[in-house]
Design an enzyme around this catalytic site. Sequence first.
Site, PDB file in Angstrom:
ATOM      1  N   LYS A  32     -38.620  12.980  39.149  1.00  0.00           N
ATOM      2  CA  LYS A  32     -38.626  12.839  37.693  1.00  0.00           C
ATOM      3  C   LYS A  32     -39.012  11.387  37.417  1.00  0.00           C
ATOM      4  CE  LYS A  32     -35.911  12.707  33.492  1.00  0.00           C
ATOM      5  NZ  LYS A  32     -34.568  12.659  32.879  1.00  0.00           N
ATOM      6  N   ALA A  76     -34.029  15.071  27.055  1.00  0.00           N
ATOM      7  CA  ALA A  76     -33.376  13.956  26.354  1.00  0.00           C
ATOM      8  C   ALA A  76     -33.189  14.216  24.867  1.00  0.00           C
ATOM      9  CB  ALA A  76     -34.133  12.644  26.539  1.00  0.00           C
ATOM     10  N   GLY A  77     -32.032  13.788  24.374  1.00  0.00           N
ATOM     11  CA  GLY A  77     -31.733  13.838  22.942  1.00  0.00           C
ATOM     12  C   GLY A  77     -31.039  15.093  22.471  1.00  0.00           C
ATOM     13  N   ASN A  96     -27.889  15.968  30.113  1.00  0.00           N
ATOM     14  CA  ASN A  96     -26.785  15.417  30.881  1.00  0.00           C
ATOM     15  C   ASN A  96     -25.621  15.030  29.977  1.00  0.00           C
ATOM     16  OD1 ASN A  96     -26.517  12.781  33.450  1.00  0.00           O
ATOM     17  ND2 ASN A  96     -25.026  14.188  32.685  1.00  0.00           N
ATOM     18  N   THR A  97     -25.872  14.061  29.092  1.00  0.00           N
ATOM     19  CA  THR A  97     -24.792  13.458  28.308  1.00  0.00           C
ATOM     20  C   THR A  97     -24.029  14.470  27.467  1.00  0.00           C
ATOM     21  OG1 THR A  97     -26.158  11.464  28.166  1.00  0.00           O
ATOM     22  CG2 THR A  97     -24.237  11.574  26.731  1.00  0.00           C
ATOM     23  N   GLY A  99     -29.513  10.305  25.067  1.00  0.00           N
ATOM     24  CA  GLY A  99     -28.121  10.140  24.687  1.00  0.00           C
ATOM     25  C   GLY A  99     -27.847  10.089  23.201  1.00  0.00           C
TER      26      GLY A  99
END
Length: 260
Positions: free
Chosen positions: A96, A184-185, A206-207, A157
């Site tokens: 990645k 992301a986001g 992830n977050t 995040g």
Amino acid sequence: MLNFYGKTFASRLLIGSALYPSPAIMQAAIRASGAEIVTVSLRRESAGGKTGDAFWALIRELDVTVLPNTAGCRSVREAVTTARLARELFGTPWVKLEVIADNDTLQPDVVGLVEAAAILIKDGFEVFPYCTEDLGVATRLVEAGCKVVMPWAAPIGSARGIINRDALRLLRDRLPDITLVVDAGLGAPSHAAHALELGYDAVLLNTAIAKAADPVAMATAFRQAVEAGRIAHEAGLMQARDFASPSTPVIGTPFWHAVS
């Protein structure tokens, strides 16, 4: 089935391995998510000697495919070097690719990203580039040899969800043969469902799971949302309208009568 460089997977949810309250919760959340691909940062895995070895042992217990990333790299040279170290450590040509331009937004350096992708592909890597939702950038990555492109929904995040729906839809329309992953986001399961409804092949996050009050339950919610979004896309979503359209016909019903 989801296809990445000739390998197929049943789950359309990719998940990160950072930020969890404990290693045990990380393992439980990843299992609950149903994810078959887990991203791992070389810097985290290799840091601390025995600590890094223990973390890698936990990942191996999950029996998942590892996707190393170049998180934190801020130059082409740094990203390429990190990718090569990851290939040696994890024994995979997958990476990645992240080349970060701004410390506050963690926005990708799109110029450096394309350059690094081209170098790595010539070196035998199979690249998963993290980029913005810009069609020009995505096209250049494809021209460099990327068979997967991973545009963000919003800054890493931020939990804002998809902030440029039209741009993501355009990417999907213009790159029909490329595997697209929203990366992301995403902050809520509904955000992930939205991405799959738009026709994206998968999401990576992830977050939103790791920082939830109950990461295991949130991982389950995201798994179900991704499945629902894909089914909805395949079923064919109703198009939005500017005006109302009755679901029940009114012509010919008893209250239609002449008034004297």
